[in-house]
Write a protein that holds these residues in place. Sequence first.
Motif, PDB file in Angstrom:
ATOM      1  N   LEU A 110       0.808  -1.221   0.000  1.00 13.54           N
ATOM      2  CA  LEU A 110       0.000   0.000   0.000  1.00 13.54           C
ATOM      3  C   LEU A 110       0.846   1.278   0.000  1.00 13.54           C
ATOM      4  CD1 LEU A 110      -2.659  -1.097   2.618  1.00 13.54           C
ATOM      5  CD2 LEU A 110      -2.864  -1.139   0.129  1.00 13.54           C
ATOM      6  N   GLY A 111       2.096   1.189   0.306  1.00 11.88           N
ATOM      7  CA  GLY A 111       2.970   2.356   0.416  1.00 11.88           C
ATOM      8  C   GLY A 111       4.108   2.048   1.361  1.00 11.88           C
ATOM      9  N   PRO A 112       4.937   3.045   1.677  1.00 13.08           N
ATOM     10  CA  PRO A 112       6.069   2.784   2.565  1.00 13.08           C
ATOM     11  C   PRO A 112       5.596   2.337   3.951  1.00 13.08           C
ATOM     12  CG  PRO A 112       6.106   5.065   1.760  1.00 13.08           C
ATOM     13  CD  PRO A 112       4.855   4.430   1.254  1.00 13.08           C
ATOM     14  N   GLY A 151       1.038   8.240   7.246  1.00 13.12           N
ATOM     15  CA  GLY A 151       0.157   7.334   7.997  1.00 13.12           C
ATOM     16  C   GLY A 151      -0.516   8.050   9.144  1.00 13.12           C
ATOM     17  N   LYS A 152      -1.471   7.388   9.747  1.00 14.75           N
ATOM     18  CA  LYS A 152      -2.205   7.939  10.883  1.00 14.75           C
ATOM     19  C   LYS A 152      -1.785   7.184  12.155  1.00 14.75           C
ATOM     20  CE  LYS A 152      -6.396   9.134   8.338  1.00 14.75           C
ATOM     21  NZ  LYS A 152      -6.222  10.179   7.626  1.00 14.75           N
ATOM     22  N   GLY A 180      -0.017   4.780   5.293  1.00  8.45           N
ATOM     23  CA  GLY A 180      -0.894   5.785   4.687  1.00  8.45           C
ATOM     24  C   GLY A 180      -1.008   5.550   3.189  1.00  8.45           C
ATOM     25  N   GLY A 181      -0.680   6.554   2.440  1.00  3.33           N
ATOM     26  CA  GLY A 181      -0.713   6.434   0.989  1.00  3.33           C
ATOM     27  C   GLY A 181       0.675   6.098   0.472  1.00  3.33           C
ATOM     28  N   SER A 182       1.088   6.807  -0.558  1.00  2.38           N
ATOM     29  CA  SER A 182       2.359   6.482  -1.208  1.00  2.38           C
ATOM     30  C   SER A 182       3.542   7.245  -0.625  1.00  2.38           C
ATOM     31  CB  SER A 182       2.255   6.768  -2.715  1.00  2.38           C
ATOM     32  OG  SER A 182       1.949   8.147  -2.906  1.00  2.38           O
ATOM     33  N   GLY A 183       3.294   8.197   0.280  1.00  6.32           N
ATOM     34  CA  GLY A 183       4.393   8.999   0.810  1.00  6.32           C
ATOM     35  C   GLY A 183       4.825   8.563   2.199  1.00  6.32           C
TER      36      GLY A 183
END
Length: 173
Positions: free
Chosen positions: A143-145, A160-161, A153-156
Amino acid sequence: PARLIRTDPTVDFSWGYASPAIGLPSNRFSVRWTGQLEAPSTGAYKLTTQTDGGVRVWLDGAKVIDQWTAHPTALHSSGTLNLTAGRRYALRVEYYEVTGTAVARLMWEYPGVARQIVPQARLFPPDTTYLSDMPWISATSSLGPVERDLSVGGSGTGDGKPIMINGVKFAKG
């Protein structure tokens, strides 16, 4: 397995013939205290226990008192311990009671201070080690790092939360 876990302000107990806590027997029990001890000044210290049962004390992993036999109430002291002001040392005290009265005390003495109970102000809980503080052997996500202490989180990186389980947020994973 532990039947009771609690935080005691000091190791200064004279239970007599009573139980150390509701639901525990008054005889044939054992206690383990873990935490940290902080020296108020640099110098030569001596730790002393007053117990009526078996007692062992470790400081930074070194056994400094080892009287693991049932005995009448007595004092047992470590050798000289050279401690540094402000440094916290890992502390573990184990005690077991057989029968009769139960006493467990941890004391210290150092230059200018006569033997006394180690005060609450110099005792701290053990350091907490979190799984997320351990070095990763491998970590992957489609899903991402992979994020440390965050959900992916996303791709960056860093998007994340906070970790949340059943509505409770956790600062550490």
